[in-house]
Design an enzyme around this catalytic site. Sequence first.
Site, short mmCIF file in Angstrom:
data_model
loop_
_atom_site.label_atom_id
_atom_site.label_comp_id
_atom_site.label_asym_id
_atom_site.label_seq_id
_atom_site.Cartn_x
_atom_site.Cartn_y
_atom_site.Cartn_z
N ARG A 1 0.91 -1.34 0.09
CA ARG A 1 0.28 -0.04 -0.06
C ARG A 1 0.79 1.00 -0.03
O ARG A 1 0.48 2.23 -0.77
CB ARG A 1 -0.88 0.00 1.15
CG ARG A 1 -1.88 -1.03 1.11
CD ARG A 1 -2.68 -0.97 2.50
NE ARG A 1 -2.00 -0.96 3.89
CZ ARG A 1 -1.79 -2.40 4.23
NH1 ARG A 1 -2.39 -3.23 3.70
NH2 ARG A 1 -1.01 -2.51 5.56
N CYS B 1 5.10 -1.81 25.62
CA CYS B 1 5.60 -0.63 25.93
C CYS B 1 5.22 -0.46 27.35
O CYS B 1 6.04 0.00 28.05
CB CYS B 1 4.76 0.68 24.97
SG CYS B 1 3.01 0.20 24.54
N GLY C 1 -0.31 4.33 21.18
CA GLY C 1 0.16 2.92 21.50
C GLY C 1 -0.81 2.05 20.60
O GLY C 1 -0.44 0.88 20.37
N HIS D 1 3.07 6.87 28.17
CA HIS D 1 1.89 6.29 28.94
C HIS D 1 2.36 6.45 30.52
O HIS D 1 3.49 6.78 30.68
CB HIS D 1 2.54 4.81 28.64
CG HIS D 1 1.82 4.15 27.41
ND1 HIS D 1 1.13 4.70 26.58
CD2 HIS D 1 2.20 2.75 26.76
CE1 HIS D 1 0.83 3.87 25.59
NE2 HIS D 1 1.47 2.70 25.62
#
Length: 342
Positions: free
Chosen positions: A39, A130, A161, A242
């Site tokens: 793509r 993560c 994330g 995070h």
Amino acid sequence: MGYRVAVVGATGAVGREMLKTLHERRFPVDEVAALASGRSAGQDVSFGDKAVLRVKNLETFDFAGWDIALFSPVAAVSAIHAPRAAGSGCLVIDNTSQFRMDPDVPLVVPEVNPQALGRIRRGIVANPNCSTIQMVVALKPLHDRFQVKRVVVATYQSVSGAGKEGMDELFIQSKGSFVGDAPKVEQFTKQIAFNVIPHIDRFLDDGSTKEEWKMVVETKKILDPDIAVIATCVRVPVFIGHAEALVVEFERPVTVAEARMALRAAPGVQVVDTHEDGGYVTPLDAQGEDATFVSRLRRDPTVANGLAFWCVSDNLRKGAALNAVQIAETLVAQGVLARRAA
Ligand SMILES: NC(=O)c1ccc[n+]([C@@H]2O[C@H](COP(=O)([O-])OP(=O)(O)OC[C@H]3O[C@@H](n4cnc5c(N)ncnc54)[C@H](OP(=O)(O)O)[C@@H]3O)[C@@H](O)[C@H]2O)c1
């Protein structure tokens, strides 16, 4: 001598950060290939301020003669192409969940368990999730001194994330809310703008989610199988970074002052903890930074040997791209890659 490095998933949130990190840290490259799906083959991605790389199709890419491949596509793509790359003699560092719990694949955070890189049996090294990475970076110095027994963690995980499309969804929903557009929910299970969602990855039979399960099993594999972890993973309307609220119980007595000292001396950790307005780190502060930040450190008075603290890191950097590049740097320092490239 430099290395020939392939970045798989180069058009994604993590892949772009990988290219940036390789350049910023002056990883010794002779050549870099940017790979993605058919793509986006033919598109351009930046490598540093000046260089532009033409994206190539992973499907038809020949890894022979390439030293390292940093993979961050989806797990099903790594399942096929990481072993193919490794079979051509290219060392793979994979960011997906595909190989993390494979006993023949080391799961590595360089500040925590670099020794695991001594046993690379399948030519693949796995990068942890993560939310696990920042937690084990903060737990490691505490575990070394006071022996972690049990961890209760609640995460506040940013939309990056979930990749570039997760970031687009928060942006579009937020913007749309001011002009009365009905929110389009595609990447998350409910509207994420102005909301928090206690659900990341799929549900398991016991009522937990796979993201929560990852934090449990990955911590055991990286740090110590005896550590008990219970996690609640929550998606919040933050673009990058995070945060985690941790409550940790130890085998040995611990004081806040001793813990602070151990954390201050630890590689990759930065303690920012003054008891005043703003004397702590938020995801916005951590964005673009390499460190895992610890704030709000205090005693947990409900158990004999307990602490509570707040931990924040940039999930695209230490939670993904930076950790992967640090693994590559460690392999170079250990002489593993030099031998392969020779
Ligand atoms: N985001 C984080 O904080 C984080 C942290 C740790 C680990 N991870 C893991 O890293 C991986 C990538 O995450 P991300 O956030 O970067 O996702 P993303 O922004 O959606 O990017 C996905 C990348 O994978 C490529 N890709 C998808 N299907 C492909 C195929 N069939 N062949 C080749 N390339 C393909 C995409 O290329 P196209 O542009 O061609 O579609 C894109 O470059 C995921 O497995 C994720 O779980 C992410």
